[in-house]
Design a protein around this motif. Structure first.
Motif: not given
Length: 219
Positions: A82-109
């Motif tokens: 379940e955690l990995e399924s949330r993290l595997c999506r790429d949203e594009g954008g600058r590296p730090l923006d992608e990192l921030a988006a992944a963190l949001r999905r991580y904390f959603d979990f």
């Protein structure tokens, strides 16, 4: 029975119902186990505890899982998937923006599947061994590869590898602390963790030219 409609044999009708029932029951047992494993050490949880929490018999738990270890591993695998399924999506954008988006999905979990997150990470690596440790380490490895890809790094240097692993440990600790206290705004915590990544890279840049070049791209 309607005219012209062939009768279903028991062989045709039962398997689908049986599979659905098994999946549902296994899911209920795993969900009950996750809540228990997320709040207590695995050795302190008994089959009787799981059966009682799921409203099932001890014999039924053994029927589906064979024992506590198999049930524990099934619970960990489910949380990891379940955690990995949330993290595997790429949203594009600058590296730090992608990192921030992944963190949001991580904390959603973290917030939505509290029991699963706690079961995966409660107790730390020193308390993991065998297949359970492999499941948790597998999550960390895939998270490492995700961050590596987001930062556009093909092969991290030893200094950068250590830096990323240090940051992953900070994120895990932050998730557990936030679950325990919830006295820090989640969005602020996520921003702070992104800033920590930059700060770690600043410190590491003094020891590695590759990290220095990466830092220039991040900021």
């Amino acid at each position: 029975m309607a005219p012209g409609k062939p009768a279903e044999t028991s062989e045709n009708a039962r398997p689908a119902r049986r599979r659905l029932s098994v999946d549902r029951r296994r899911g209920e047992l795993v969900a009950a186990a996750l809540k228990l494993f997320g709040g207590r050490d695995a050795e302190d949880v008994s089959i009787d505890d799981v059966a009682s929490a799921a409203g099932a018999s001890r014999a039924l738990v053994y029927h589906y899982f064979g024992g506590k270890q198999e049930l524990y591993l099934a619970a960990l695998r489910g949380a990891a998937v379940e955690l990995e399924s949330r993290l595997c999506r790429d949203e594009g954008g600058r590296p730090l923006d992608e990192l921030a988006a992944a963190l949001r999905r991580y904390f959603d979990f973290v917030e939505e599947d509290t029991a699963g997150f706690a079961a995966l990470l409660r107790g730390g690596p020193a308390r993991r061994a065998g297949e359970a440790g492999e499941i948790v380490d597998g999550v960390r490895r895939r998270l490492f590869l995700l961050i590596q890809r987001q930062l556009r790094v093909d092969e991290p240097s030893p200094v950068l590898r250590l830096t990323l692993r240090t940051w992953i440990a900070s994120v895990e600790a932050a998730g557990l602390d936030w679950l325990e206290h919830r006295d820090l705004d989640r969005a602020a915590l996520e921003r702070m963790l992104v800033d920590q990544m930059v700060a770690l890279c600043r410190a590491a840049a003094a020891y590695d030219e590759d990290v220095e070049r990466l830092l220039a791209e991040l900021v």
